[in-house]
Design an enzyme around this catalytic site. Structure first.
Site, PDB file in Angstrom:
ATOM      1  NE  ARG A 186       7.850  -8.164  -4.244  1.00 39.56           N
ATOM      2  CZ  ARG A 186       6.534  -8.387  -4.185  1.00 39.56           C
ATOM      3  NH1 ARG A 186       5.702  -7.389  -3.977  1.00 39.56           N
ATOM      4  NH2 ARG A 186       6.049  -9.597  -4.346  1.00 39.56           N
ATOM      5  CD1 TRP A 193      -2.316   2.611  -4.270  1.00 37.77           C
ATOM      6  CD2 TRP A 193      -3.287   3.984  -2.782  1.00 37.77           C
ATOM      7  NE1 TRP A 193      -2.110   2.103  -3.011  1.00 37.77           N
ATOM      8  CE2 TRP A 193      -2.687   2.920  -2.081  1.00 37.77           C
ATOM      9  CE3 TRP A 193      -3.961   4.967  -2.054  1.00 37.77           C
ATOM     10  CZ2 TRP A 193      -2.732   2.828  -0.681  1.00 37.77           C
ATOM     11  CZ3 TRP A 193      -4.005   4.870  -0.664  1.00 37.77           C
ATOM     12  CH2 TRP A 193      -3.396   3.821   0.007  1.00 37.77           C
ATOM     13  CG  ASP A 194       2.255   3.116  -5.590  1.00 37.79           C
ATOM     14  OD1 ASP A 194       1.289   2.329  -5.603  1.00 37.79           O
ATOM     15  OD2 ASP A 194       3.271   2.949  -4.883  1.00 37.79           O
ATOM     16  CG  ASN A 230      -2.889  -3.503  -7.720  1.00 41.94           C
ATOM     17  OD1 ASN A 230      -3.350  -3.924  -6.659  1.00 41.94           O
ATOM     18  ND2 ASN A 230      -1.634  -3.107  -7.808  1.00 41.94           N
ATOM     19  CD  GLN A 241      -2.949   0.003  -5.996  1.00 36.65           C
ATOM     20  OE1 GLN A 241      -2.479   0.871  -6.726  1.00 36.65           O
ATOM     21  NE2 GLN A 241      -2.205  -0.683  -5.154  1.00 36.65           N
ATOM     22  NE  ARG A 304      -2.934 -11.759  -3.164  1.00 38.69           N
ATOM     23  CZ  ARG A 304      -2.088 -11.178  -2.317  1.00 38.69           C
ATOM     24  NH1 ARG A 304      -1.776  -9.906  -2.444  1.00 38.69           N
ATOM     25  NH2 ARG A 304      -1.557 -11.862  -1.323  1.00 38.69           N
ATOM     26  N   PRO A 305      -1.219 -14.570  -8.543  1.00 41.24           N
ATOM     27  CG  PRO A 305      -1.575 -14.828 -10.829  1.00 41.24           C
ATOM     28  CD  PRO A 305      -2.172 -14.215  -9.601  1.00 41.24           C
ATOM     29  CD  GLU A 306       0.000 -10.292  -7.276  1.00 43.54           C
ATOM     30  OE1 GLU A 306      -0.436 -11.148  -8.066  1.00 43.54           O
ATOM     31  OE2 GLU A 306      -0.744  -9.542  -6.603  1.00 43.54           O
ATOM     32  CG  ASP A 339      -1.669  -5.107  -0.487  1.00 39.00           C
ATOM     33  OD1 ASP A 339      -1.571  -3.866  -0.360  1.00 39.00           O
ATOM     34  OD2 ASP A 339      -1.059  -5.736  -1.347  1.00 39.00           O
ATOM     35  CD  GLU A 532       6.927  -1.335   0.572  1.00 33.79           C
ATOM     36  OE1 GLU A 532       6.084  -1.207  -0.317  1.00 33.79           O
ATOM     37  OE2 GLU A 532       7.166  -2.426   1.122  1.00 33.79           O
TER      38      GLU A 532
END
Ligand SMILES: *[C@@H]1O[C@H](CO)[C@@H](O)[C@H](O)[C@H]1NC(C)=O
Ligand SMILES: *[C@@H]1O[C@H](CO)[C@@H](O)[C@H](O)[C@H]1NC(C)=O
Ligand SMILES: *[C@@H]1O[C@H](CO)[C@@H](O)[C@H](O)[C@H]1NC(C)=O
Ligand SMILES: *[C@@H]1O[C@H](CO)[C@@H](O)[C@H](O)[C@H]1NC(C)=O
Ligand SMILES: *[C@@H]1O[C@H](CO)[C@@H](O)[C@H](O)[C@H]1NC(C)=O
Ligand SMILES: *[C@@H]1O[C@H](CO)[C@@H](O)[C@H](O)[C@H]1NC(C)=O
Ligand SMILES: *[C@@H]1O[C@H](CO)[C@@H](O)[C@H](O)[C@H]1NC(C)=O
Ligand SMILES: *[C@@H]1O[C@H](CO)[C@@H](O)[C@H](O)[C@H]1NC(C)=O
Ligand SMILES: *[C@@H]1O[C@H](CO)[C@@H](O)[C@H](O)[C@H]1NC(C)=O
Length: 613
Positions: A186, A193-194, A230, A241, A304-306, A339, A532
């Site tokens: 997604r 930071w990824d 972010n 981030q 948060r919208p997401e 998170d 992940e």
């Protein structure tokens, strides 16, 4: 205190909505903060589609999509104003919670495109099938696997359709100039930071142009917004981030010695550090000294919208007056990258007690220290000794502050500092390795790193079969807690220990690398995917779970961390070839025949493996 306004959009499900469009009107309700949205007219024209407003609310109220992120990733077919006019025409002043589901679905089909349709796949121009560094991995099974991971860059490479530049306000996606490697699943856009661990992997793949493009994209965000959000969507415009841009440039420079690029990029790096100074610093008095430290602290205080549904649901039992702070602390935890985790919870157990903005995190501060250290080095490399000296001095002062605030002499480690209790959180979290990873302690003081190692041994941090879990606090059900292990944390722990001068620590680094790599490998063999996060306990490795969305495959930083570790230990790391059957043989002890057959199979299996090599 900011002016008091009605809770309006903040408390959508509590039906105190002022107008159907969530427009806040002036009213005084003591204790309720003014809404700060995650994007607004100051930074994007489509804020009323993606960061606020009746469509966002109706879609989430009716749970049209399982994943809250789906809606906010959908491009609009017309301009934001035209879309809102169409909404007004269709639904008039119907409150979002009364909107008819069938009609809403029809509206979405007509005015929106599917999520992700603004991105296309790409093949990085510097991708070659057999990069020399990967070919130097001696273990054949790991080499073959590394080549597969290297191949995955081609699936994770994303390019933004050129059309979006003509109508940027029709997309939540933030336009960036170059193609990039996305995390996967997604997470279709760039993530901050990824990118550091993705870059670690790209360097092993010898894809320096792609690395440079990743850095340029992030620097373009600094130039445009003053910081790195972010991720690459308008709904991330209020939070960053962990500050890894400067470290990315360091890794790139160490691999290429490209001074021209340094000269070009350094002004953006300074600008990014300014953001942390101006917008995320906190001055506190400790033991009679005033020190400036850093925290994760966004201004937004709405769902948060997401993760809209999740933020509304988790706030259900929280009083209206406290919701803004709750959402601000959730979004601030999202800024930390962790998170969510018991690390941010006042009671170390439940999300409802989240108070991220009351914590001074030791890892963030160790990263800022590293940023100073790297800038000192990079300025020296281009011969700007004045700037280099400036950062050296900043680091020396800051390192003292770090020891004052975070170091616990009794425990022998650096811990997060709690502003409410004026105490450190001495629970174990792998974030405590960050001072080792970033070298942010006196180099001469080897004793400090050894004590940290002892502390980690004492809490049993190395006792899990698949790596280091994100905490040893059980049953939080959060994704940055037990039993999930994450690549960035395991990678930083391995690197922090490996860089020490102590042989035992170096040995533990190798053993941890072996476990982490093997666990990832076994899951890949079983599922054909990289994930992940991983469950690091038990004998059967598997993808992680918990948190607010399903575990995602792909996966940028996981692949990057593995490629880096395989490269670091290229001639040493070997796949453990004890056939798993051997364990089953022991279990079969009571049945002599089964045991004999089992052992025979094991021996044959082992012989076959040896021959293959
Ligand atoms: C949403 O989740 C439910 C339950 O997990 C599942 O049955 C359904 O297919 C999902 N819908 C979509 C659109 O993914
Ligand atoms: C939609 O209606 C609201 C009031 O209900 C109004 O504030 C807004 O300007 C309208 N938007 C458009 C684009 O017509
Ligand atoms: C929703 O709208 C559809 C189509 O206009 C209509 O058939 C249906 O009865 C409506 N449902 C409700 C609950 O009003
Ligand atoms: C990498 O970038 C340089 C400079 O922009 C360019 O000359 C070169 O062709 C690129 N190499 C590849 C393989 O894309
Ligand atoms: C940082 O804070 C300043 C005010 O001190 C503000 O003007 C600016 O918009 C903030 N920057 C970001 C990126 O939030
Ligand atoms: C620390 O800061 C406070 C508040 O700004 C100030 O009153 C005090 O004098 C400072 N103390 C020292 C030691 O600088
Ligand atoms: C060195 O870097 C600083 C900070 O960016 C800059 O202001 C200064 O002009 C640079 N000095 C030289 C000689 O380039
Ligand atoms: C340091 O650790 C000890 C032992 O856990 C604890 O009692 C003490 O409160 C800690 N110090 C601070 C400043 O939190
Ligand atoms: C971790 O493992 C070591 C060595 O096996 C053992 O001595 C120690 O007691 C274990 N620690 C914990 C906390 O389980």
């Amino acid at each position: 205190m900011p002016p008091l306004l009605a809770a309006a959009a903040l408390v959508f499900f509590a039906s105190t909505l002022v107008g159907p469009l969530g427009a806040a009107t002036t009213a005084s309700e003591p204790g309720v903060e003014q809404a700060v949205h995650v994007c607004d007219a100051s930074n994007t024209k489509n804020w009323q589609i993606y960061c606020n407003g009746p469509i966002l609310e109706a879609v989430n109220h009716l749970a049209i999509f399982n994943d809250s992120k789906s809606y906010v990733d959908m491009p609009i077919r017309l301009s934001p104003d035209e879309t809102m006019a169409a909404w007004n025409k269709t639904f008039g002043a119907t409150p979002p919670q009364n909107v008819n589901e069938t009609e809403l679905r029809t509206f979405l089909d007509e005015y929106f495109s599917p999520p992700g349709s603004e991105l296309v796949n790409c093949t990085p121009s510097d991708w070659v099938p057999h990069p020399p560094k990967i070919m130097q991995i001696t273990d054949p099974a790991y080499r073959e696997w590394a080549l597969k991971l290297h191949g995955i860059w081609r699936h994770l490479c994303k390019q933004i359709r050129p059309e979006i530049a003509q109508h940027p306000d029709r997309y939540s996606l933030l336009d960036v100039p170059h193609e990039f490697i996305a995390p996967g699943g997604r997470f279709r856009e760039f993530y901050y930071w990824d990118a550091y661990w993705i870059i670690k992997g790209l360097i092993v793949s010898e894809m320096y142009n792609t690395t440079q493009n990743m850095i340029r994209n992030l620097a373009s965000m600094v130039e445009r917004f003053g910081f790195v959000p972010n991720g690459g969507r308008v709904y991330y415009l209020q939070r960053s981030q962990p500050p890894m841009l400067i470290p990315m440039v360091y890794e790139y420079y160490e691999a290429t010695n490209d001074k021209d690029f340094l000269r070009e990029i350094l002004p953006s790096l300074e600008k990014e550090l300014d953001f942390w100074h101006k917008n995320r610093s906190y001055t506190m008095t400790i033991k009679g000294t005033n020190v400036t430290v850093f925290q994760y602290r966004t201004n937004s205080n709405v769902p948060r919208p997401e993760s809209f549904k999740e933020d509304v649901r988790t706030a259900q039992t929280i009083s209206e007056a406290k919701k803004p702070t709750f959402w601000k602390d959730k979004a601030s935890a999202a800024e930390s990258g962790w998170d969510f985790s018991t690390r941010w919870f006042a009671d170390h157990k439940t999300l409802y007690t989240i108070h991220t903005t009351r914590i001074i995190p030791s890892d963030l501060n160790a990263l800022i220290c590293w940023n100073y250290d790297i800038l000192e080095y990079l300025y020296e490399q281009i011969g700007n000794m004045t700037a280099s000296e400036h950062y050296r001095e900043k680091r020396v002062i800051f390192r003292k502050a770090l020891n004052l605030v975070f170091y616990n002499k009794t425990m022998g480690a650096w811990f997060d500092y709690n502003l409410d209790t004026n105490e450190q959180n001495t629970e174990f979290y792998p974030s405590i390795v960050v001072p080792l990873f970033t070298g942010c302690y006196h180099a001469l003081n080897q004793g400090k790193s050894e004590r940290l190692f002892e502390y980690m041994q004492d809490v049993g941090a190395f006792n899990f079969s698949g790596g280091i879990p994100s905490s040893i606090i059980k049953d939080s059900e959060e994704q940055w807690d037990f039993p999930n292990g994450w690549s960035p944390l395991n990678h930083m722990a391995i690197e922090g220990l490996r860089k020490s001068e102590n042989a035992q620590m170096q040995d533990q680094a190798y053993r941890l690398a072996k476990k982490w790599v093997e666990g990832n490998y076994r899951v890949f063999q079983k599922t054909n995917h990289m994930w992940e996060k991983y469950d690091v306990i038990g004998t059967i490795p598997r993808p992680g779970k918990g948190g607010e969305y399903d575990v995602q495959d792909g996966f940028g930083w996981t692949n990057g961390a593995i490629l880096d570790l395989l490269n670091t230990y290229n001639d040493r790391i070997k796949l453990q070839r004890t056939v798993p059957v051997t364990k089953a043989c022991v279990a079969a002890v009571p049945n002599v025949l089964v045991m004999a057959a089992c052992l025979l199979i094991s021996v044959m299996g082992a012989l076959m493996l040896t021959q293959k090599n």
